[in-house]
Design an enzyme around this catalytic site. Structure first.
Site, PDB file in Angstrom:
ATOM      1  N   GLU A   1     -13.132  -3.004  11.119  1.00 28.09           N
ATOM      2  CA  GLU A   1     -13.180  -2.164   9.917  1.00 28.09           C
ATOM      3  C   GLU A   1     -14.262  -2.603   8.938  1.00 28.09           C
ATOM      4  OE1 GLU A   1      -9.427  -2.175   7.935  1.00 28.09           O
ATOM      5  OE2 GLU A   1     -10.130  -1.049   6.200  1.00 28.09           O
TER       6      GLU A   1
ATOM      7  N   GLU B   1       0.840  -1.203   0.000  1.00 25.75           N
ATOM      8  CA  GLU B   1       0.000   0.000   0.000  1.00 25.75           C
ATOM      9  C   GLU B   1       0.879   1.258   0.000  1.00 25.75           C
ATOM     10  OE1 GLU B   1      -2.802  -0.776   3.228  1.00 25.75           O
ATOM     11  OE2 GLU B   1      -4.050  -1.918   1.843  1.00 25.75           O
TER      12      GLU B   1
ATOM     13  N   ASP C   1      -8.316  -9.355   3.551  1.00 23.94           N
ATOM     14  CA  ASP C   1      -8.202  -8.231   4.477  1.00 23.94           C
ATOM     15  C   ASP C   1      -9.376  -8.181   5.464  1.00 23.94           C
ATOM     16  OD1 ASP C   1      -7.297  -5.957   5.638  1.00 23.94           O
ATOM     17  OD2 ASP C   1      -7.734  -4.631   3.965  1.00 23.94           O
TER      18      ASP C   1
HETATM   19  O1  GCW Z   1      -7.248  -3.266   6.215  1.00 28.58           O
HETATM   20  C1  GCW Z   1      -6.398  -2.442   5.511  1.00 28.58           C
HETATM   21  C2  GCW Z   1      -6.798  -1.093   5.951  1.00 28.58           C
HETATM   22  C3  GCW Z   1      -5.672  -0.101   6.008  1.00 28.58           C
HETATM   23  C4  GCW Z   1      -4.524  -0.729   6.765  1.00 28.58           C
HETATM   24  C5  GCW Z   1      -4.068  -1.966   6.030  1.00 28.58           C
HETATM   25  C6  GCW Z   1      -2.969  -2.726   6.746  1.00 28.58           C
HETATM   26  C7  GCW Z   1      -2.997   0.319   8.271  1.00 28.58           C
HETATM   27  O2  GCW Z   1      -7.844  -0.626   5.139  1.00 28.58           O
HETATM   28  O3  GCW Z   1      -6.166   1.040   6.637  1.00 28.58           O
HETATM   29  O4  GCW Z   1      -3.458   0.166   6.969  1.00 28.58           O
HETATM   30  O5  GCW Z   1      -5.132  -2.857   5.902  1.00 28.58           O
HETATM   31  O6  GCW Z   1      -3.290  -3.696   7.400  1.00 28.58           O
HETATM   32  O7  GCW Z   1      -1.822  -2.347   6.646  1.00 28.58           O
END
Ligand code: GCW
Length: 674
Positions: A387, A280, A359
């Protein structure tokens, strides 16, 4: 800050006034015996403080600490290496005249003190008690995604309790109360800043912040919790204008070595670093053509002399894919990046692996890295903050899901090679292992976004301590410690908690498909929100069917990452567990499920049922009005109103979407908007 000015909700499961008793109901006197040299230990002091607070608030009894063994009834605390108990373990034995808590380590005494408090609060008779408790996982860790400006990435419970305006909060009161909550469930490690390390946080490892961070570390240290920091892999460039951050560049290596030396001077007990790299848009070793093992080992070399660890995340994938490209499958990424590096990491490196390959969706299969990696220290990463699971507005008790993960059989060494045995270190004998969770707390009055969400934090800690506990046991413990022992309260709350995960799944995304949320903030339905995005999260719904073909035969081949017999189980649509059907297969809407319903009818049904469930929670909750703390009642009541409204929105958006795709009506003729 432990005083009465705080609401009951603030104290969570440490509310010591709940079911207050009279001092005569306590039979082991008002003295705590502890050898003098032990009293110097901060952790022992914390244990004593906690016991004193408890006895004062619960029994109106003020306890004295004595260093000579009393003749009359008393509580005794004893630490000796001869008990043969592992780190953190304790025994509690109630004899005629003394209630003895003993351990081989100070942390054991702290956990024993909390253990005693829980026994009394849960109204378990103390007389005749003989308990041995030991933590199954060595590392029991909390991760914060807090930023120095006070915001929290994916935080739904207010602002950070650590930072404000790019400065460390001065008053340690709340941080101490937090340490108490964590220690009471056995947490022993914490990383206090976001894995996405931005401008100011990159400076955490410099003198600008180190002294203040040391103060936080101290607070946690006295509760047996080691502090970690997330670091920026490109820090040598950002902080000192080095030309690059190449892990094989001697200048860079030397920079980290010196930096670590300095950090450990200021915070000798630092646990180490947590790193998100090459993911990311974060910097990492890929920029220099190096592997993640080379990146992690460089940092590990720098902290080794101080007993430091490097926790390196496996959440590495390409977030810039083209949705037209059907050959890339995000689910494959972590395994593809890390499996060949098995055995190449230093022994003070730990890979931190999210439970699922995508995720933190409401339903995912388990990451095949578990069972795949054998010669590497591993930590399992859960997300407590919800989340994708209602963002703490919705009640979604995650313990049942975490239990499924822990119980999952990887078959890495034949049958019964469960994930819980991998992360406990038992299966492969890895030394540094455990569980981490992205926490759900902030500065809100009840710590979380909804007082029921505290059950997830409590449950997370308990599972780290003992993954064999059942979801029901954990729910019952939390309820009786938080809300008391009233039978009806326990029944109603337990039922809501234990069914809430399935309920959430039912009114949101079915059968392992995931996503379908609004882009960015991830709250609420948006069926095609991510469908044409670069994030690699697609469901491929068309007029005939939906789901991702991840088979070896015709799909992305992700299934190959599992060991047999899981591989064949998932490959074959007939044997694939139905709750994961759309994760592994692209399935026609008229495909017949095991119970005879079509896929489409199933989707319609569960969306109607999910809403009805939430409605039933609301009714059940209202029946508790007057039986529990009013603030708690009101907060959950408000939450349920939002949850019901949102569940209806999810139901209607999802059902209408599929009705429009297919033109097929609900067989039960319920209302689907056209
Ligand atoms: O779940 C995703 C999230 C990001 C997060 C990333 C991660 C901290 O949307 O906000 O960043 O994973 O786990 O690194």
């Amino acid at each position: 800050m432990n005083g009465n000015e705080k609401s009951k909700m603030y104290h969570c499961w440490l509310d010591y006034q709940l079911h207050k008793k009279q001092s005569k109901e306590w039979i082991y006197g008002n003295q705590i015996y502890c050898a003098e040299d032990l009293l110097k230990e901060g952790v022992i002091q914390s244990a004593i403080d906690e016991l004193k607070l408890f006895f004062l608030q619960h029994f109106d009894l003020s306890m004295d600490v004595v260093t000579k063994r009393p003749v009359q009834a008393h509580i005794a605390l004893d630490v000796a290496e001869t008990y043969g108990l592992k780190e953190g373990a304790y025994e509690m034995v109630a004899e005629d005249n003394q209630l003895l808590i003993h351990a081989d380590s100070c942390n054991g005494i702290l956990y024993g003190a909390f253990g005693l408090i829980q026994v009394i609060k849960r109204q378990i008779p103390v007389q005749g008690l003989k308990i041995k408790e030991e933590p199954i996982n060595k590392i029991r860790m909390i991760n914060h995604w807090d930023n120095s400006d006070g915001s929290i990435e994916r935080g739904y419970a207010g602002k950070s309790i650590f930072y404000h305006n790019n400065e460390i909060i001065q008053d340690m009161g709340r941080i101490k109360d937090y340490a108490r909550l964590l220690a009471s469930v056995g947490i022993n490690s914490i990383c206090i800043n976001n894995v996405n390390v931005h401008h100011y946080e990159t400076q955490f490892i410099t003198d600008i912040y180190l002294k203040d961070i040391a103060r936080i570390a101290k607070v946690f240290e006295t509760y047996g919790i080691r502090l970690f920091l997330s670091v920026n892999f490109a820090a040598p460039i950002s902080l000192d204008h080095l030309e690059n951050a190449d892990p094989l560049n001697t200048e860079v290596r030397e920079w980290w070595r010196k930096t670590a030396e300095h950090i450990y001077k200021v915070i000798p007990n630092l646990g180490g670093f947590l790193v998100k790299a090459d993911s990311e848009n974060r910097p990492g070793p890929f920029t220099y053509g190096r592997t993640h093992a080379e990146g992690a080992n460089m940092l590990a070399d720098a902290v080794r002399a101080y007993g430091g660890l490097v926790i390196w995340r496996c959440f590495v994938y390409n977030c810039h894919v083209d949705w037209r490209d059907r050959t890339t499958d995000r689910a494959r990424a972590a395994y593809d990046h890390f499996i060949d590096l098995d055995g190449q990491f230093n022994d003070n490196v730990i890979l931190q692996i999210k439970n699922g390959p995508m995720d933190f969706q409401i339903r995912e299969p388990l990451s095949p890295l578990f069972g795949g990696l054998k010669n590497t220290n591993q930590i399992l990463e859960f997300q407590i903050t919800q989340e994708y699971t209602g963002q703490q507005k919705h009640i979604c008790f995650l313990v049942p899901m975490w239990k499924e993960c822990l119980d999952f059989d990887t078959y890495a060494k034949g049958e019964n090679s469960r994930i819980k045995d991998i992360v406990s270190g038992n299966l492969f004998g890895n030394k540094e292992t455990g569980i981490a969770g992205v926490v759900n707390i902030g500065d809100s009055e009840c710590w979380s976004g909804n007082p029921m969400a505290a059950a997830n934090l409590y449950g997370f800690g308990r599972l780290c301590w003992n993954p064999h506990l059942s979801s029901k046991e954990i729910a019952d413990e939390w309820i009786s410690l938080t809300l008391g022992s009233d039978k009806k309260v326990r029944e109603v709350v337990s039922k809501i908690l234990l069914t809430s995960r399935k309920t959430y799944e039912d009114y949101t995304v079915p059968l392992g498909i995931g996503w379908m949320v609004n882009v960015g903030h991830h709250y609420g339905p948006n069926i095609e929100g991510y469908e044409y995005s670069p994030w690699g999260t697609y469901h491929y719904a068309d007029y005939k069917g939906i789901g991702v073909d991840r088979t070896m035969e015709t799909g992305t081949g992700y299934v190959r990452q599992y060991l047999e017999p899981n591989r064949s189980l998932y490959e074959n649509i007939k044997t694939c567990p139905e709750e994961l059907l759309l994760f592994f297969h692209h399935v026609a809407y008229d495909y017949e499920l095991k119970d005879g319903r079509t896929l489409l009818q199933y989707i319609y049904d569960v969306h109607f049922e999910g809403v009805e469930q939430v409605s039933s929670y609301q009714k059940a909750w209202k029946s508790l009005n007057g039986s529990i703390d009013q603030d708690f009642y009101n907060a959950v009541n408000e939450g349920l109103e939002i949850q019901l409204k949102d569940a209806k929105e999810w139901r209607d958006v999802v059902n209408t979407y599929f009705y429009r795709k297919t033109g097929i009506r609900d067989s039960k003729n319920r209302k689907i908007y056209e």
